[in-house]
Write a protein that holds these residues in place. Structure first.
Motif, PDB file in Angstrom:
ATOM      1  N   GLU A   1     -17.886  -3.637   6.363  1.00  0.00           N
ATOM      2  CA  GLU A   1     -16.497  -4.785   6.766  1.00  0.00           C
ATOM      3  C   GLU A   1     -15.982  -4.038   5.294  1.00  0.00           C
ATOM      4  O   GLU A   1     -14.203  -4.483   5.495  1.00  0.00           O
TER       5      GLU A   1
ATOM      6  N   GLN B   1      -8.600   7.999  -0.424  1.00  0.00           N
ATOM      7  CA  GLN B   1      -7.191   8.684  -0.399  1.00  0.00           C
ATOM      8  C   GLN B   1      -7.827  10.226   0.671  1.00  0.00           C
ATOM      9  O   GLN B   1      -6.661  10.919   1.183  1.00  0.00           O
ATOM     10  N   LEU B   2      -8.307  10.906  -0.811  1.00  0.00           N
ATOM     11  CA  LEU B   2      -9.175  12.649  -0.213  1.00  0.00           C
ATOM     12  C   LEU B   2      -9.824  12.747   1.374  1.00  0.00           C
ATOM     13  O   LEU B   2      -9.335  13.186   1.556  1.00  0.00           O
TER      14      LEU B   2
ATOM     15  N   GLU C   1     -13.487   7.437  -8.189  1.00  0.00           N
ATOM     16  CA  GLU C   1     -12.966   6.097  -8.661  1.00  0.00           C
ATOM     17  C   GLU C   1     -14.432   4.589  -9.750  1.00  0.00           C
ATOM     18  O   GLU C   1     -15.210   5.158  -9.130  1.00  0.00           O
ATOM     19  N   ASP C   2     -13.734   4.904 -10.916  1.00  0.00           N
ATOM     20  CA  ASP C   2     -14.574   4.325 -11.839  1.00  0.00           C
ATOM     21  C   ASP C   2     -14.637   3.251 -11.955  1.00  0.00           C
ATOM     22  O   ASP C   2     -15.877   2.701 -13.554  1.00  0.00           O
TER      23      ASP C   2
ATOM     24  N   PHE D   1     -12.026  -2.190   5.590  1.00  0.00           N
ATOM     25  CA  PHE D   1     -10.691  -3.454   5.114  1.00  0.00           C
ATOM     26  C   PHE D   1     -10.008  -2.001   4.350  1.00  0.00           C
ATOM     27  O   PHE D   1      -8.629  -2.576   4.172  1.00  0.00           O
ATOM     28  N   LYS D   2     -10.873  -1.683   3.229  1.00  0.00           N
ATOM     29  CA  LYS D   2      -9.887  -0.851   2.116  1.00  0.00           C
ATOM     30  C   LYS D   2      -9.664   0.385   2.279  1.00  0.00           C
ATOM     31  O   LYS D   2      -9.860   1.374   1.580  1.00  0.00           O
TER      32      LYS D   2
ATOM     33  N   ASP E   1      -7.147   2.148   3.683  1.00  0.00           N
ATOM     34  CA  ASP E   1      -5.783   2.074   3.517  1.00  0.00           C
ATOM     35  C   ASP E   1      -5.720   1.995   1.429  1.00  0.00           C
ATOM     36  O   ASP E   1      -4.114   1.869   1.644  1.00  0.00           O
ATOM     37  N   ALA E   2      -6.437   1.645   1.195  1.00  0.00           N
ATOM     38  CA  ALA E   2      -6.113   1.136  -0.196  1.00  0.00           C
ATOM     39  C   ALA E   2      -5.806   2.459  -1.193  1.00  0.00           C
ATOM     40  O   ALA E   2      -7.074   3.204  -1.155  1.00  0.00           O
ATOM     41  N   PRO E   3      -5.165   1.999  -2.280  1.00  0.00           N
ATOM     42  CA  PRO E   3      -5.322   3.169  -2.545  1.00  0.00           C
ATOM     43  C   PRO E   3      -6.373   3.378  -3.959  1.00  0.00           C
ATOM     44  O   PRO E   3      -7.178   3.070  -5.177  1.00  0.00           O
ATOM     45  N   ILE E   4      -7.836   3.901  -3.060  1.00  0.00           N
ATOM     46  CA  ILE E   4      -9.373   4.290  -3.475  1.00  0.00           C
ATOM     47  C   ILE E   4      -9.120   5.508  -3.467  1.00  0.00           C
ATOM     48  O   ILE E   4      -9.524   6.369  -1.911  1.00  0.00           O
ATOM     49  N   LEU E   5      -9.485   6.412  -4.547  1.00  0.00           N
ATOM     50  CA  LEU E   5      -9.582   8.350  -4.529  1.00  0.00           C
ATOM     51  C   LEU E   5     -10.395   8.308  -3.290  1.00  0.00           C
ATOM     52  O   LEU E   5      -9.591   9.227  -2.766  1.00  0.00           O
TER      53      LEU E   5
ATOM     54  N   ILE F   1      -3.282  21.874  -4.766  1.00  0.00           N
ATOM     55  CA  ILE F   1      -3.602  20.229  -4.691  1.00  0.00           C
ATOM     56  C   ILE F   1      -4.591  20.122  -5.712  1.00  0.00           C
ATOM     57  O   ILE F   1      -3.868  18.864  -5.808  1.00  0.00           O
ATOM     58  N   HIS F   2      -5.787  20.429  -5.153  1.00  0.00           N
ATOM     59  CA  HIS F   2      -6.674  19.471  -6.349  1.00  0.00           C
ATOM     60  C   HIS F   2      -7.510  19.573  -6.904  1.00  0.00           C
ATOM     61  O   HIS F   2      -8.895  19.299  -6.989  1.00  0.00           O
TER      62      HIS F   2
ATOM     63  N   ASN G   1      -7.379  13.399   2.855  1.00  0.00           N
ATOM     64  CA  ASN G   1      -6.183  14.946   3.163  1.00  0.00           C
ATOM     65  C   ASN G   1      -7.065  15.459   1.561  1.00  0.00           C
ATOM     66  O   ASN G   1      -6.770  15.197   0.264  1.00  0.00           O
TER      67      ASN G   1
ATOM     68  N   ARG H   1       0.502  -1.531  -0.368  1.00  0.00           N
ATOM     69  CA  ARG H   1       0.247  -0.150  -0.049  1.00  0.00           C
ATOM     70  C   ARG H   1       0.680   1.144   0.019  1.00  0.00           C
ATOM     71  O   ARG H   1       0.441   1.885   0.017  1.00  0.00           O
TER      72      ARG H   1
ATOM     73  N   THR I   1      -0.617   6.589  -6.996  1.00  0.00           N
ATOM     74  CA  THR I   1      -2.372   6.808  -7.313  1.00  0.00           C
ATOM     75  C   THR I   1      -2.578   7.962  -6.426  1.00  0.00           C
ATOM     76  O   THR I   1      -3.406   8.666  -6.876  1.00  0.00           O
ATOM     77  N   ASN I   2      -1.914   8.221  -5.684  1.00  0.00           N
ATOM     78  CA  ASN I   2      -2.732   9.627  -4.526  1.00  0.00           C
ATOM     79  C   ASN I   2      -2.217  10.726  -4.761  1.00  0.00           C
ATOM     80  O   ASN I   2      -1.566  11.169  -5.179  1.00  0.00           O
TER      81      ASN I   2
ATOM     82  N   ASN J   1       0.071   3.626  -2.518  1.00  0.00           N
ATOM     83  CA  ASN J   1      -0.577   5.163  -2.595  1.00  0.00           C
ATOM     84  C   ASN J   1       0.160   6.386  -3.296  1.00  0.00           C
ATOM     85  O   ASN J   1       0.011   6.873  -3.784  1.00  0.00           O
TER      86      ASN J   1
ATOM     87  N   LYS K   1      -3.932   0.561  -9.889  1.00  0.00           N
ATOM     88  CA  LYS K   1      -4.929  -0.496  -9.078  1.00  0.00           C
ATOM     89  C   LYS K   1      -5.784  -1.363  -9.414  1.00  0.00           C
ATOM     90  O   LYS K   1      -5.822  -2.298  -8.598  1.00  0.00           O
TER      91      LYS K   1
ATOM     92  N   GLU L   1      -4.484  -7.363  -2.837  1.00  0.00           N
ATOM     93  CA  GLU L   1      -5.060  -7.040  -1.231  1.00  0.00           C
ATOM     94  C   GLU L   1      -5.744  -8.042  -1.091  1.00  0.00           C
ATOM     95  O   GLU L   1      -6.075  -8.676  -0.204  1.00  0.00           O
TER      96      GLU L   1
END
Lengths: 546, 316
Positions: free
Chosen positions: B160, B174-175, B114-115, B164-165, B167-171, B19-20, B178, A50, A57-58, A54, A81, A88
Motif C-alpha cells: 500500500e 523516479q528512476l 534513497e538513504d 501511494f508513494k 509518484d512521490a519524490p523518492i529516487l 542522463i544518469h 524514467n 508533487r 529532486t528528480n 519532483n 524530501k 505527503e
C-alpha cells in the motif's frame, strides 16, 4: 523573475494577502504561492506539491518550460524530501493545513521559486537592452524617487526583535563587529588558515576576475577574486553582518599560494592571466608576487605538496577569498518580490544599509537563498545579501560602461538629508528602486536603531577587516562615522556613543601628504598598488559577465 | 551478438551514462561457486601482482527484494530492494535501492539510492507506523524463517505504501518511471511487494597500489586525484597509497517468503574508483588478469537478486 512567478500563479482565484507579517507567521491569510498548494477543503493538494518536489529532486527532469535546470545539490534535495514527507503524510491523512504545514509549504515554495529564478537567470544569454535601460534610469533618476516621507507623528519606537531567515537579532552581549565571525564560524573555515590552494575552474560570472579553488589541506572550497572590490566587499560584508544581515564570508588574503594542477582549467600562469583577461578584460599580473615550479625543497617542507611536484605555482600579493562552505548550499535569489517577502520590515529596511555603504548593484541577482546546515541540525533557509562589493565610492561612466568601486573620494560625507517632511537619500542604486520605495520611515528607523549600536570601536574593527592601506582606512573611518551621524540626525535618534570625525582630515607619510582636507591625493605611493584608489578608470560594467 | 542488438545496447548505455551519469557505478563480478576454500583464500588475500587489498570493514547486510507477481522488474533487468546495513561498530543504516542488471557490453550499472528511510511514515489500520518498523520483522525472517501474521500484514502495508508513494519524490520510483531502458507505469507495478529476503556478510577492501613499494604504476598512470572528502577514512593523509578500486566479498543466504526455499551465494565485486574511469578500467583489467590466474573464479554479470530467483525458481 517577477514575470515567471506571475505566469506560474496567474490563474489562481482571489485570495487574501498578508500585508504586514511574513507569510509563515500569518495563519489566516497566506501568499498566493502557498494558496496554490491547498485545496478548497483546506487539505494539501498533493498533485501540486508533487509537481514541485519532483522537479526539485528528480535527476531525470533536466528542463522546465524550455529552460535548463541547474545541478541539484544534495542538501537541498534532502531538505525538500523532508518537507515533502510532512506534506505527503498530511495529505494521506487528509489533515487540514495548520501553522506547521503552512511553514513547510512556504519553505518548499521558496526553494522552488529560487531554483527556477537561478535557472531563468542562467538561461539568459545577455542582459536585454530594456534591462540595461532600466538600470541606467534607476542610476540616473532613481534618487528622485527615493524620497521617504516622514509621518507627522513619527513614532520613537525601540527596535523590535525581527529574527527571521533574513535577519539575525543578536543579543547585546555579542558586539556588532563580532557578528561576522559569529555567523561565519558556524559554517565556514577562516581564510587565515588557508595559505595554499589548488586551482579548479573559472566561474565566468560577475564582472571581476575570479576562480574556483580548494584548500590543499582541508579541501574547503573558495572563490579567489582580484580587483577593486577586494577591500570593499569585505568591509560591506562585515558591516551588513554587524547590522544583523546574512552575508557571504569574504576574507582578505596576503601571499596566497595557488597551485595549477593537471585537473585545473589552466595549467600555467600565462594561461591563467590570459583567460581572465579574455573573460573580464582585467590583467591580474600586478597581483603576482612570485611564480615558479613546485620543487623537492617545497615538498620536504610540506608533504601535502608531493602529488604536485613539478606543477606551476603562483603567489599573489593580495586577493579576496570567499568561502563556499559545504554547510551552506546556495540556491538562487532570496526573492524579495515573492511570497510576501516585500512586506518584511527587515528587508525593506535594508535600503538604509545599502545607502550607508553606498552600494550600487542592488539587483535581485545579488540576493541569495541558501540552506545552512551543520552536523547536528536540519538544513534551514537563510537569506543572504551577496556580492556587496560595488560600494564605498562608486564611479559609473555613462559613455563607455566603465565602472569602479572603492573610490574613497567618490563617497559622500552624508547618506541622507531631511528636507521638509522627507528623507532625501544620496547614493545611487541600479535596481529594486520601486521595491525600496515602499520602505516606510518606521522601517528605516528600525534599522537606524541597529546602526546606532555601532560605536567607534566597532567601526574601527570593521574598517580594519577590509585591509585598506592605513591612510585610506583612516579616511573611510571618518567618512563612515560622518555618514552614520547623518542618518541618526535625520531620524532624530539620540546617539548614545557618537563617533568623532574630521571632514578636513589631513594625513602624511614620510613627509608626503596623502590626505588633504578630507580628500585622498593623487600621485602618492598608493599609485604603485595593483589598484589605484583615485583613478576612476575601472573595468567594463557587464552585469554578470553577460 | 547481432550488430543491431549491440548498437541498441550501446545507445542504451550512452543514454544511461549521459542522463544518469551520477547514478551509475562501474562494476565487475566474480562468482565463487560453493567453494569455501576459495572464499577463505580471498578473505586472507593481501597482495595480487602490483595491487594490495586493504581490508577495512566487515558488515552485515539484510536485503528485502521487491517485485510484482509476474516479476516485471526482473524481466526488464532491474532489482529493487530495502537494505539494512550493520557495520562492525554496530552502526545501523537503511536504504531503498534500484539497480539495473550489468550488461555484456560494459560493466556500467544504474544505481539509485534513497538513504534516509527514517523520514517515512504510514498508517497501518489506524496506527501511525514508520517504514522501518514495517521492514524490521521482514529482515528478522532471515533469523527464524517464521512467516508470522505480522510479516504478512506488513507485506500488505508495504504494498500500500508503494502504491501511494509511486509518484512521490523518492529516487528509485523516479528512476523506475524514467530510466532510458524501460519506463514502468504505475499499473505495471501495482502489485509490487517483498519477494525475497537475504542476509549477507560483506568484507570490504580498498584496492590500491603502494608507490613506496613500486612507483612504476604511479608514474605510468598518475594519481587518482580525489578531493579529501571523496577519499575513504582509511586512505586520508596517506599520499603513498593510490586508490584504484573498492572490492567486496559477499557470502549471502536468501529466503523466499512464499515457500521457505533457501539459496547460498558467494561473490567478489570490484568497483572502479579512479577519477578518470578509463584509466581505472585498464588497472582493473590488470588486476583481473592476475586474479583469474591465481584463483578459480568465474566472471559473472547477474545480480544476486537474479541469481537467487533463478536458483529458487520462484518466478516459474
Amino acid at each position: 523573475m517577477r514575470n515567471l512567478i506571475f505566469l506560474l500563479f496567474w490563474s489562481v482565484p482571489f485570495l487574501s494577502f498578508s500585508q504586514l507579517l511574513p507569510a509563515s507567521l500569518n495563519n489566516n491569510a497566506y501568499p498566493i504561492e502557498i494558496a496554490t498548494c491547498i485545496k478548497k477543503d483546506s487539505t494539501i493538494d498533493l498533485e501540486k506539491v508533487r509537481s514541485i518536489t519532483n522537479l526539485l529532486t528528480n535527476p531525470t527532469i533536466t528542463s522546465f518550460q524550455g529552460i535548463v535546470l541547474p545541478k541539484r545539490k544534495k542538501t537541498v534535495t534532502e531538505k525538500v524530501k523532508a518537507l515533502s514527507e510532512d506534506l505527503e503524510f498530511a495529505a494521506y491523512r487528509k489533515k487540514k493545513v495548520d501553522q506547521q504545514l503552512i511553514e513547510s509549504l512556504y519553505t518548499l515554495q521558496w526553494i522552488y521559486l529560487s531554483y527556477l529564478q537561478k535557472a531563468d537567470n542562467d538561461a539568459q544569454a545577455a542582459i536585454t537592452i530594456k534591462e540595461k535601460y532600466a538600470m541606467f534610469t534607476n542610476s540616473i533618476f532613481g534618487l528622485r524617487k527615493l524620497h521617504i516621507k516622514i509621518p507627522k507623528t513619527a513614532s520613537s519606537q525601540n527596535s523590535t526583535d525581527l529574527s527571521s531567515p533574513f535577519f539575525n537579532a543578536f543579543p547585546d552581549t555579542i558586539r556588532p563587529e563580532n557578528h561576522f565571525d559569529y555567523l561565519a564560524k558556524k559554517t565556514s573555515e577562516n581564510a587565515k588558515n588557508t595559505s595554499i590552494v589548488l586551482l579548479d575552474s573559472c566561474s565566468r560570472n560577475g564582472s571581476i576576475p575570479k576562480f574556483n579553488v580548494h584548500d590543499l589541506v582541508k579541501n574547503d572550497e573558495w572563490i579567489i577574486k582580484w580587483g577593486d572590490e577586494i577591500n570593499t566587499e569585505i568591509f560591506a560584508s562585515h558591516m551588513f553582518a554587524a547590522l544583523g544581515y546574512n552575508v557571504d564570508y569574504s576574507y582578505y588574503s596576503k601571499n596566497l599560494t595557488l597551485i595549477l594542477t593537471p585537473n585545473s582549467e589552466v595549467k600555467s600562469t600565462k594561461e591563467l592571466i590570459e583567460l581572465l583577461k579574455s573573460i573580464y578584460g582585467i590583467d591580474i599580473s600586478r597581483y603576482i608576487q612570485l611564480e615558479g615550479i613546485v620543487s623537492n625543497e617545497m615538498v620536504l617542507n610540506n608533504g601535502q605538496l608531493k602529488p604536485y611536484l613539478g606543477n606551476n605555482f603562483v603567489i599573489f600579493s593580495e586577493c579576496l577569498l570567499e568561502a563556499r562552505p559545504n554547510q551552506l548550499k546556495r540556491i538562487g535569489s532570496f526573492l524579495p518580490l515573492a511570497l510576501d517577502n516585500e512586506t518584511r520590515t527587515e528587508l525593506k529596511a535594508s535600503l538604509l544599509a545599502h545607502q550607508f555603504i553606498d552600494n550600487w548593484d542592488t539587483r535581485e541577482e545579488n540576493t541569495l537563498l541558501a540552506l545552512k546546515k551543520n552536523k547536528t541540525t536540519v538544513a534551514e533557509p537563510i537569506a543572504i545579501f551577496s556580492d556587496l562589493g560595488t560600494c564605498m565610492g562608486v564611479s559609473v561612466s555613462w559613455l563607455n560602461r566603465d565602472f569602479k568601486a572603492g573610490l574613497v573620494n567618490q563617497l559622500t560625507w552624508e547618506v541622507v538629508k531631511k528636507r521638509n517632511n522627507k528623507l532625501i537619500f544620496k547614493s545611487r542604486m541600479n535596481a529594486q528602486i520601486d521595491f525600496y520605495k515602499q520602505a516606510s520611515y518606521s522601517d528605516l528607523r528600525w534599522l537606524a536603531v541597529q546602526l546606532e549600536k555601532i560605536d567607534s570601536s566597532s567601526l574601527r574593527s570593521i574598517v580594519n577587516a577590509a585591509n585598506w592601506p592605513p591612510e585610506i582606512a583612516e579616511l573611510y573611518f571618518h567618512k563612515m562615522a560622518a555618514r552614520r551621524a547623518s542618518i541618526l540626525k535625520a531620524m532624530d535618534i539620540i546617539d548614545s556613543h557618537p563617533i568623532q570625525f574630521d571632514r578636513k582630515l589631513n594625513l602624511s607619510k614620510n613627509g608626503v601628504q596623502i590626505i588633504r582636507n578630507g580628500k585622498l591625493l593623487k600621485r602618492t605611493y598608493l599609485e604603485d598598488l595593483p589598484v589605484s584608489y583615485t583613478c576612476k578608470k575601472g573595468r567594463m560594467r557587464n552585469y554578470g559577465n553577460k | 551478438m547481432e550488430i543491431s542488438k549491440y548498437i541498441l545496447l550501446t545507445l542504451f548505455f550512452l543514454q544511461l551514462t549521459s542522463i544518469h551519469a551520477q547514478l551509475t557505478e562501474d562494476q565487475r563480478k566474480f562468482s565463487i561457486k560453493n567453494n569455501d576454500s576459495i572464499y577463505k583464500e580471498i578473505e586472507s588475500l593481501s597482495d595480487i601482482g602490483d595491487f594490495s587489498l586493504l581490508q577495512h570493514s566487515k558488515d552485515i547486510y539484510y536485503d528485502i527484494y521487491l517485485d510484482s507477481p509476474d516479476f516485471t522488474l526482473k524481466k526488464h533487468g532491474f532489482s529493487l530492494r530495502f537494505r539494512k546495513r550493520i557495520t562492525q561498530n554496530n552502526d545501523i543504516s537503511y536504504s531503498f535501492q534500484l539497480k539495473s542488471e550489468m550488461n555484456e557490453v560494459n560493466s556500467i550499472r544504474l544505481e539509485a539510492e534513497e538513504d534516509n528511510l527514517e523520514l517515512y511514515q504510514f498508517i497501518q489500520g489506524t496506527n501511525k507506523v514508520s517504514l522501518i518498523a514495517l521492514l524490521e520483522p521482514l529482515f528478522q525472517y532471515t533469523e527464524n524463517q517464521v512467516l508470522s501474521d505480522v510479516i504478512q500484514l506488513n507485506i500488505q502495508t508495504i504494498n500500500e505504501w508503494i502504491n501511494f508513494k509511486f509518484d512521490a519524490p523518492i529516487l528509485p520510483f523516479q528512476l523506475l518511471k524514467n530510466n532510458g531502458k524501460h519506463n514502468f507505469s504505475k499499473e505495471e507495478l501495482i502489485g509490487l511487494k517483498p519477494i525475497l529476503v537475504g542476509r549477507s556478510e560483506r568484507m570490504r577492501f580498498h584496492g590500491v597500489f603502494n608507490e613506496e613499494v613500486n612507483d612504476s604504476l604511479t608514474k605510468m598512470y598518475g594519481y587518482n586525484r580525489l578531493l579529501e572528502n571523496e577519499l575513504p577514512e582509511h586512505l586520508k593523509n596517506k599520499s603513498g597509497l593510490n586508490w584504484i578500486f573498492e572490492a567486496s566479498l559477499d557470502k549471502s543466504t536468501f529466503y523466499t517468503f512464499q515457500n521457505m526455499k533457501v539459496v547460498q551465494l558467494s561473490e567478489l565485486e570490484i568497483e572502479n574508483k579512479f577519477n578518470q574511469p578509463s584509466i581505472g578500467v585498464q588497472l582493473i583489467d590488470a588486476f583481473e588478469k592476475k586474479l583469474l590466474l591465481n584463483m578459480k573464479l568465474s566472471k559473472g554479470s547477474s545480480s544476486k537478486y537474479v541469481q537467487a530467483v533463478n536458483v529458487l525458481s520462484v518466478d516459474e
